[in-house]
Design a protein around this motif. Sequence first.
Motif, PDB file in Angstrom:
ATOM      1  N   TYR A   1       2.111 -52.900 100.910  1.00 56.21           N
ATOM      2  CA  TYR A   1       1.840 -54.054 100.056  1.00 56.21           C
ATOM      3  C   TYR A   1       0.390 -54.498 100.191  1.00 56.21           C
ATOM      4  O   TYR A   1      -0.303 -54.703  99.180  1.00 56.21           O
ATOM      5  CB  TYR A   1       2.760 -55.240 100.369  1.00 56.21           C
ATOM      6  CG  TYR A   1       2.356 -56.431  99.525  1.00 56.21           C
ATOM      7  CD1 TYR A   1       2.795 -56.539  98.213  1.00 56.21           C
ATOM      8  CD2 TYR A   1       1.439 -57.371 100.000  1.00 56.21           C
ATOM      9  CE1 TYR A   1       2.349 -57.574  97.396  1.00 56.21           C
ATOM     10  CE2 TYR A   1       0.993 -58.405  99.192  1.00 56.21           C
ATOM     11  CZ  TYR A   1       1.449 -58.504  97.892  1.00 56.21           C
ATOM     12  OH  TYR A   1       0.988 -59.505  97.088  1.00 56.21           O
ATOM     13  N   LEU A   2      -0.085 -54.680 101.415  1.00 56.55           N
ATOM     14  CA  LEU A   2      -1.432 -55.190 101.624  1.00 56.55           C
ATOM     15  C   LEU A   2      -2.483 -54.258 101.037  1.00 56.55           C
ATOM     16  O   LEU A   2      -3.474 -54.710 100.439  1.00 56.55           O
ATOM     17  CB  LEU A   2      -1.689 -55.409 103.114  1.00 56.55           C
ATOM     18  CG  LEU A   2      -0.948 -56.596 103.741  1.00 56.55           C
ATOM     19  CD1 LEU A   2      -1.071 -56.563 105.261  1.00 56.55           C
ATOM     20  CD2 LEU A   2      -1.486 -57.921 103.199  1.00 56.55           C
ATOM     21  N   LYS A   3      -2.285 -52.976 101.169  1.00 60.29           N
ATOM     22  CA  LYS A   3      -3.225 -52.014 100.608  1.00 60.29           C
ATOM     23  C   LYS A   3      -3.239 -52.103  99.081  1.00 60.29           C
ATOM     24  O   LYS A   3      -4.296 -52.137  98.445  1.00 60.29           O
ATOM     25  CB  LYS A   3      -2.878 -50.596 101.055  1.00 60.29           C
ATOM     26  CG  LYS A   3      -3.885 -49.526 100.625  1.00 60.29           C
ATOM     27  CD  LYS A   3      -3.538 -48.188 101.291  1.00 60.29           C
ATOM     28  CE  LYS A   3      -4.636 -47.150 101.015  1.00 60.29           C
ATOM     29  NZ  LYS A   3      -4.660 -46.717  99.612  1.00 60.29           N
ATOM     30  N   MET A   4      -2.044 -52.141  98.490  1.00 69.28           N
ATOM     31  CA  MET A   4      -1.951 -52.240  97.036  1.00 69.28           C
ATOM     32  C   MET A   4      -2.597 -53.523  96.529  1.00 69.28           C
ATOM     33  O   MET A   4      -3.403 -53.506  95.583  1.00 69.28           O
ATOM     34  CB  MET A   4      -0.480 -52.182  96.610  1.00 69.28           C
ATOM     35  CG  MET A   4      -0.220 -52.347  95.118  1.00 69.28           C
ATOM     36  SD  MET A   4      -0.081 -54.094  94.582  1.00 69.28           S
ATOM     37  CE  MET A   4       1.419 -54.598  95.439  1.00 69.28           C
ATOM     38  N   ALA A   5      -2.277 -54.656  97.157  1.00 69.56           N
ATOM     39  CA  ALA A   5      -2.798 -55.940  96.706  1.00 69.56           C
ATOM     40  C   ALA A   5      -4.317 -55.995  96.849  1.00 69.56           C
ATOM     41  O   ALA A   5      -5.016 -56.535  95.976  1.00 69.56           O
ATOM     42  CB  ALA A   5      -2.150 -57.080  97.483  1.00 69.56           C
ATOM     43  N   THR A   6      -4.831 -55.455  97.941  1.00 70.19           N
ATOM     44  CA  THR A   6      -6.274 -55.458  98.169  1.00 70.19           C
ATOM     45  C   THR A   6      -6.988 -54.579  97.153  1.00 70.19           C
ATOM     46  O   THR A   6      -8.022 -54.966  96.586  1.00 70.19           O
ATOM     47  CB  THR A   6      -6.588 -54.990  99.596  1.00 70.19           C
ATOM     48  OG1 THR A   6      -5.939 -55.864 100.527  1.00 70.19           O
ATOM     49  CG2 THR A   6      -8.087 -54.995  99.863  1.00 70.19           C
ATOM     50  N   GLU A   7      -6.450 -53.410  96.894  1.00 65.70           N
ATOM     51  CA  GLU A   7      -7.077 -52.503  95.932  1.00 65.70           C
ATOM     52  C   GLU A   7      -7.075 -53.091  94.527  1.00 65.70           C
ATOM     53  O   GLU A   7      -8.063 -52.965  93.783  1.00 65.70           O
ATOM     54  CB  GLU A   7      -6.368 -51.147  95.955  1.00 65.70           C
ATOM     55  CG  GLU A   7      -6.645 -50.348  97.223  1.00 65.70           C
ATOM     56  CD  GLU A   7      -5.888 -49.045  97.295  1.00 65.70           C
ATOM     57  OE1 GLU A   7      -6.325 -48.148  98.042  1.00 65.70           O
ATOM     58  OE2 GLU A   7      -4.840 -48.917  96.605  1.00 65.70           O
ATOM     59  N   LYS A   8      -5.996 -53.746  94.142  1.00 63.66           N
ATOM     60  CA  LYS A   8      -5.937 -54.361  92.822  1.00 63.66           C
ATOM     61  C   LYS A   8      -6.926 -55.517  92.702  1.00 63.66           C
ATOM     62  O   LYS A   8      -7.577 -55.696  91.664  1.00 63.66           O
ATOM     63  CB  LYS A   8      -4.512 -54.824  92.524  1.00 63.66           C
ATOM     64  CG  LYS A   8      -3.537 -53.693  92.192  1.00 63.66           C
ATOM     65  CD  LYS A   8      -2.173 -54.238  91.792  1.00 63.66           C
ATOM     66  CE  LYS A   8      -1.221 -53.109  91.410  1.00 63.66           C
ATOM     67  NZ  LYS A   8      -1.662 -52.412  90.169  1.00 63.66           N
ATOM     68  N   SER A   9      -7.059 -56.307  93.771  1.00 54.79           N
ATOM     69  CA  SER A   9      -8.015 -57.403  93.755  1.00 54.79           C
ATOM     70  C   SER A   9      -9.441 -56.870  93.658  1.00 54.79           C
ATOM     71  O   SER A   9     -10.269 -57.386  92.889  1.00 54.79           O
ATOM     72  CB  SER A   9      -7.843 -58.265  95.007  1.00 54.79           C
ATOM     73  OG  SER A   9      -8.676 -59.397  94.983  1.00 54.79           O
ATOM     74  N   LEU A  10      -9.735 -55.822  94.406  1.00 56.80           N
ATOM     75  CA  LEU A  10     -11.060 -55.208  94.341  1.00 56.80           C
ATOM     76  C   LEU A  10     -11.348 -54.662  92.949  1.00 56.80           C
ATOM     77  O   LEU A  10     -12.468 -54.790  92.435  1.00 56.80           O
ATOM     78  CB  LEU A  10     -11.163 -54.082  95.375  1.00 56.80           C
ATOM     79  CG  LEU A  10     -11.319 -54.522  96.831  1.00 56.80           C
ATOM     80  CD1 LEU A  10     -11.087 -53.350  97.770  1.00 56.80           C
ATOM     81  CD2 LEU A  10     -12.706 -55.122  97.064  1.00 56.80           C
ATOM     82  N   GLU A  11     -10.361 -54.044  92.342  1.00 54.56           N
ATOM     83  CA  GLU A  11     -10.543 -53.508  90.989  1.00 54.56           C
ATOM     84  C   GLU A  11     -10.901 -54.630  90.009  1.00 54.56           C
ATOM     85  O   GLU A  11     -11.798 -54.484  89.174  1.00 54.56           O
ATOM     86  CB  GLU A  11      -9.273 -52.797  90.543  1.00 54.56           C
ATOM     87  CG  GLU A  11      -9.372 -52.169  89.161  1.00 54.56           C
ATOM     88  CD  GLU A  11      -8.097 -51.453  88.751  1.00 54.56           C
ATOM     89  OE1 GLU A  11      -8.061 -50.945  87.613  1.00 54.56           O
ATOM     90  OE2 GLU A  11      -7.135 -51.405  89.551  1.00 54.56           O
ATOM     91  N   ARG A  12     -10.208 -55.767  90.125  1.00 53.27           N
ATOM     92  CA  ARG A  12     -10.513 -56.894  89.239  1.00 53.27           C
ATOM     93  C   ARG A  12     -11.903 -57.446  89.511  1.00 53.27           C
ATOM     94  O   ARG A  12     -12.593 -57.906  88.602  1.00 53.27           O
ATOM     95  CB  ARG A  12      -9.454 -57.991  89.399  1.00 53.27           C
ATOM     96  CG  ARG A  12      -8.071 -57.596  88.875  1.00 53.27           C
ATOM     97  CD  ARG A  12      -7.137 -58.782  88.872  1.00 53.27           C
ATOM     98  NE  ARG A  12      -6.823 -59.277  90.198  1.00 53.27           N
ATOM     99  CZ  ARG A  12      -5.779 -58.903  90.922  1.00 53.27           C
ATOM    100  NH1 ARG A  12      -4.917 -58.003  90.447  1.00 53.27           N
ATOM    101  NH2 ARG A  12      -5.562 -59.413  92.123  1.00 53.27           N
ATOM    102  N   CYS A  13     -12.316 -57.414  90.771  1.00 53.08           N
ATOM    103  CA  CYS A  13     -13.647 -57.897  91.141  1.00 53.08           C
ATOM    104  C   CYS A  13     -14.743 -56.874  90.849  1.00 53.08           C
ATOM    105  O   CYS A  13     -15.925 -57.153  91.087  1.00 53.08           O
ATOM    106  CB  CYS A  13     -13.682 -58.267  92.629  1.00 53.08           C
ATOM    107  SG  CYS A  13     -12.719 -59.727  93.071  1.00 53.08           S
TER     108      CYS A  13
END
Length: 372
Positions: free
Chosen positions: A108-120
């Motif tokens: 979960y943490l990896k997925m959430a972090t990667e998605k946040s980075l993609e948006r940023c």
Amino acid sequence: MNLTRTAYGTWSGGRFMHYGEQLSEEHYMQLMRDSFAKGVRTFVTADVYGVGRADALLGEALKGIPREEYCLVGIVGHDIYEGIRQGSRGYPRFTDPSLRGPDKYYDYLKMATEKSLERCQTSKFDLLMLHNPDSISYTSDKVWDAFTALKTDGLTDRLGIAPGPANGFTLDMIECFERFGDRMDWAMIILNPFEPWPGQHVLGAAAKNNVDILARVVDYGGLFHDDVKPGHKFRDGDHRTHRPGDWIEHGVEKLEKVRPIALKHGLTMLQLACLWTLGNTAVKSVVPTLIQEHGEGARSIESKLDELAALPAQCLSTEEIETIRQIGDNTGCMALKGASQRHEGQEPRADEWPMRPDLLTLATRWSLGTSW
């Protein structure tokens, strides 16, 4: 890039947390561009704000600026992907047993972090923080093993925690510093001249464990912007309507008591609040909420950014910092979140849980008493 002394939070501007007027998306992004141009080079965002929209607007606002010229702080922990929003309590934490067990924390943490980075629109955070930890995240080796793996994966250079949304979690934080401080670089707390308690009680433990402090609500609900006066009318839904009914009157009374110190040093009231906060042990960065207030006579939000960007070097003496602390003393003014004796016999909830005997032992060791 590590955090700078001043920071900009994507909760400013009223779009994702209801403070004052809601800026248009273009105005909101322009304020972030202005922030960079004026020298406030740390930006703090959380994936739960606008269910990813704050991330996206920040990424768009900073597009084209060399990545090494600003510090990016991401915050994850509310499950906005599989969790169901629970009214005013928001989205559940990723550690909610009804969503997943410890074996799925890393995924979960990896997925959430990667998605946040993609948006940023970037590939790595300078600092990644756990958002509003529950009792599991404060204490679980499984959580911290998973979280630390994100740093090993190259998704962030630093790790930290961002408790909230209300004040408290004091003993939980101190225990977390002692257990996981070797993996942690930063923690975000509520701290300002009129709310020194309880945040001040974690500062010694933070310093001892080499955890730097990022302080939010430095403006005390906008009062230190100096345009909220008795009789101020907030828009429906403004977060500050949940404060006690006379908080503005009492706050303005205190404001006038500390104003001579600001005038002596040529400071605005916001600058005084920032320097007081930075004058506390372990505090290395401040992130006030920038608010465009409703109504005639309200100052522009740009003028408030100007004050933050022009924050001078520390000029308050130790004696002045202590005088302001005594004027603003708020000890015992609220029911604290996190571990508390008032939750005895209750099932743990996401932001409040029963006190444990070992936490009271910790409190005694830090000379914090046994009444929590």
